[in-house]
Write a protein that holds these residues in place. Sequence first.
Motif, PDB file in Angstrom:
ATOM      1  N   THR A  19       0.826  -1.210   0.000  1.00 51.86           N
ATOM      2  CA  THR A  19       0.000   0.000   0.000  1.00 51.86           C
ATOM      3  C   THR A  19       0.856   1.253   0.000  1.00 51.86           C
ATOM      4  OG1 THR A  19      -0.153  -0.170   2.410  1.00 51.86           O
ATOM      5  CG2 THR A  19      -1.956  -1.094   1.131  1.00 51.86           C
ATOM      6  N   CYS A  64      -3.580   3.243  -0.016  1.00 53.12           N
ATOM      7  CA  CYS A  64      -2.473   3.430  -0.977  1.00 53.12           C
ATOM      8  C   CYS A  64      -2.188   4.932  -1.002  1.00 53.12           C
ATOM      9  CB  CYS A  64      -2.855   2.904  -2.352  1.00 53.12           C
ATOM     10  SG  CYS A  64      -2.989   1.097  -2.410  1.00 53.12           S
ATOM     11  N   GLU A  65      -1.414   5.369  -0.055  1.00 49.64           N
ATOM     12  CA  GLU A  65      -1.276   6.791   0.221  1.00 49.64           C
ATOM     13  C   GLU A  65      -0.498   7.558  -0.835  1.00 49.64           C
ATOM     14  OE1 GLU A  65       0.288   7.167   4.150  1.00 49.64           O
ATOM     15  OE2 GLU A  65      -1.547   6.435   5.101  1.00 49.64           O
ATOM     16  N   LEU A  73      -0.912   6.866  -4.175  1.00 47.97           N
ATOM     17  CA  LEU A  73      -1.653   6.725  -5.431  1.00 47.97           C
ATOM     18  C   LEU A  73      -2.164   8.089  -5.888  1.00 47.97           C
ATOM     19  CD1 LEU A  73      -2.902   4.908  -7.611  1.00 47.97           C
ATOM     20  CD2 LEU A  73      -4.884   4.627  -6.113  1.00 47.97           C
ATOM     21  N   PHE A  79     -11.077   3.105  -2.311  1.00 50.23           N
ATOM     22  CA  PHE A  79      -9.982   4.073  -2.353  1.00 50.23           C
ATOM     23  C   PHE A  79      -9.828   4.820  -1.026  1.00 50.23           C
ATOM     24  CE2 PHE A  79     -11.505   3.602  -6.731  1.00 50.23           C
ATOM     25  CZ  PHE A  79     -10.325   3.318  -7.393  1.00 50.23           C
ATOM     26  N   CYS A 128      -6.716   7.147   0.298  1.00 50.19           N
ATOM     27  CA  CYS A 128      -5.767   7.435  -0.797  1.00 50.19           C
ATOM     28  C   CYS A 128      -5.539   8.942  -0.779  1.00 50.19           C
ATOM     29  CB  CYS A 128      -6.325   6.959  -2.130  1.00 50.19           C
ATOM     30  SG  CYS A 128      -6.421   5.161  -2.272  1.00 50.19           S
ATOM     31  N   CYS A 180      -9.978  10.736   1.165  1.00 55.38           N
ATOM     32  CA  CYS A 180      -9.165  11.150   0.004  1.00 55.38           C
ATOM     33  C   CYS A 180      -8.990  12.659   0.163  1.00 55.38           C
ATOM     34  CB  CYS A 180      -9.860  10.794  -1.304  1.00 55.38           C
ATOM     35  SG  CYS A 180      -9.899   9.015  -1.643  1.00 55.38           S
TER      36      CYS A 180
END
Length: 821
Positions: free
Chosen positions: A433, A458-459, A461, A482, A485, A512
Amino acid sequence: GSSIDGLTVEADTDYAPVSSLSLDITNHTPSTEPLKAYMMIPPCDLSNDLLTVTVNTESGNTYTGDLTTAAGTLLEAGLCYTLEPTLALGKTISLPPATEGSLESTLNNITPTPEQTELAVTGAVNTDDITALATFLKENKAEKITAIDLSGISGIAEVTGFADCAKLEKVILPDPADAIGDNAFEGCTALTTVIQNEPMPADAAPATRASISKRIKKIGNSAFKNCTSMTEMFLHADIQSVGNNAFEGCTTMTALIFEGTKAANGNGGISLGTGIITGTHPDIKIFLPAITELAMATAYKTILGEKPTYYNFAGYGSATTTVEKTNPASYTLISTVEVDSMRFTVEVESGNLGFSIPFPESGNTPANITVDWGDGTAVVAVPKGTTLAAGDAFQHTYAAAGTYTITITSDATADKKQIPVLNFGQRTGSYNTNKLVSLETALLNMDYSNLNNTFKSCEKLTTIPGNLFEKNTKATHFSSCFENCIALQTIPENLFGKNTVAKDFGYCFATCSALKTIPEKLFENNTAATNFGYCFYNCTALETIPGMLFAKNTKVEYFNSCFSRCSALKTIPGNLFEKNTMATNFSFCFSNCSSTQLTTIPEELFANNTEAENFSRCFQGCEALKTIKGGLFANNKKATDFSYCFDECSELQAIPEELFANNTEATDFGNCFSSCYALQTIPKGLFANNKKATSFSECFSNCHALATIPEGLFAKNTMATKFSFCFSGCTKMELNANIFVDPTATEEEKLNRFMDKSMNFKYCFQNYAENNTTSGIAPALWNYAKGSGQWQTENCFTNCKVSNHADVPSDGSWGTPKAPN
């Protein structure tokens, strides 16, 4: 310094006319001075004949001379005739046998003539000698040398070092060589022929075929890159590896022939790098060995690409000639097999160079799969049915920190399961991730309904393509897909365009925090969706919401926390939920949308949501909210829960009296307006129609600016039993005795207001009016009839400035028997 070693005269019979005369001379150095041959000619008749004298030297130079006589001329025996042959150098310069390190000196001492086009080297050499040879080939004096014969040299196992020898057309490799090194012939733009153990034709043009013999096991990276004249290459069966970009840019290459039967990049198979035929002729053909398994052909196609036309050799025996093996007529066309692929980019750092394709660690591969790790290492081929486990072929360690684009291919068609279920929360030991940077293509089909958490946390992305899920049409759940993210700034409008059966988008883009906008048609095709709870929760950079975002999602039931903590949100479109007539839950929907620009709520926001039941914390923490329209909940007649609905709306100054007039099913108003610091008044009929309400706990707690409470505020709420902390902390307010009762009721009716109910008055008026000199009168709850009810009254009037505070029983003995009729 020269000497005559032998004289040969050929004649039919003794004293017959001479047909040829040959003279061998050794140790002769060519010069500009004429070579004179003095010969005693035997008696002969040269009538109209040509007498040719040929002088050969060990360096390969040849001198020829003709003696022509007129008709009837007789050469007299015993006379000495002088002949001056002219210098005619042969095509090939054969250098004397070399010793290691001597080649440079030898090459410095020769100057080829325009007629000399080939150079043969023998003897022991080293890498310095090869460097000297390559340098010589690039010099002006060697511009006519187009072929080199290295078959007779020793000491070189890996041939390399001839890059950019632009005039070189043909190479005969050393007999002992077993490898062609990296960049060996890169940029040799005239090169057409590379052979081994094959004599070079003395008088023929170079062959048009490059053929790597069985001795050669390896072709290095970019070995023949940009060899723009090379038209084909034949690889014998024992070749073990072909490096990355080996034939890249060979623009005229139309055929690549594999003799071997080993599978590409399989166990024991030939190892093929990436980009091997990139930039070759657009009509290049790939000739494969006799293949019986489609998977093997697919492996080649997966690595080399679908663009070429593939042929399969029909079968051959040991007697089959190379010509037969490379003749297209001996092959059959392999029908096109779809090889689908996906790409994504990862970033690895020093100290953590590992990455695992986030497949499960159990189950099997559903198809033949390949992985190109993007770092130039060999493509990994994993056959269908391979067991998935930690440490399997889907795990890789990079040699250096950097960014790498990974390509995964599958030979299954898009309507079938192509890869195992991919989820970046799997194989956590590689910390996947933290490494995903971008998604370049659509995911291959996982044939799975649950894509929850696929890219959660998935920091890094930043980018996702619009067709990301187009092959996963069975997906029904995208919950937390997500979530977290935090680098994702945009969402493609058609992201879920093919996911027509998707139902759950809960937490899909929660946290996000870089996301600023939402495309209006994001969910346009998701007509089966029922849940958007927490969908954009904590998207702290989100400033606007498109009005028609949910226009097609008519089956949605849950919008709870959908935009909660979107602290930059400036406005709420009035038509946002216009089509969502089945929605039941709006709890936390806009809680903590604390932007200073969000000052109002559109009155029509929930006008069509007639099934809505829960508005708990809906606008909690909307700190800039100053006004509420009276018809906000007018059509939400099934609503039951308004707890914390406007809690901490610290700028709210007034409440419309009709706000809850139609919400007759409402039961919970706990904390509804707590900490509304600017609220100054409460309309008398605010809860008049909410007769089923049971809780007003902390309803107006800490409303510091509230000055009065209307008489009879809770008179109609006869089912309410929870008033704990209801006005706690209202430090400026003046009490009245009739808060809970109709002021026009009889005294008996007032005293029996809470008869036989289990009431909670704990801290109800605690710290009430502590900053107000006007005390007011406390409702004498201690005198109300309790009957069989169980009451909680602790600290109900603690620190209250009321005129009748002395009447409050100190021992907590509240309540009296039922008042007489």
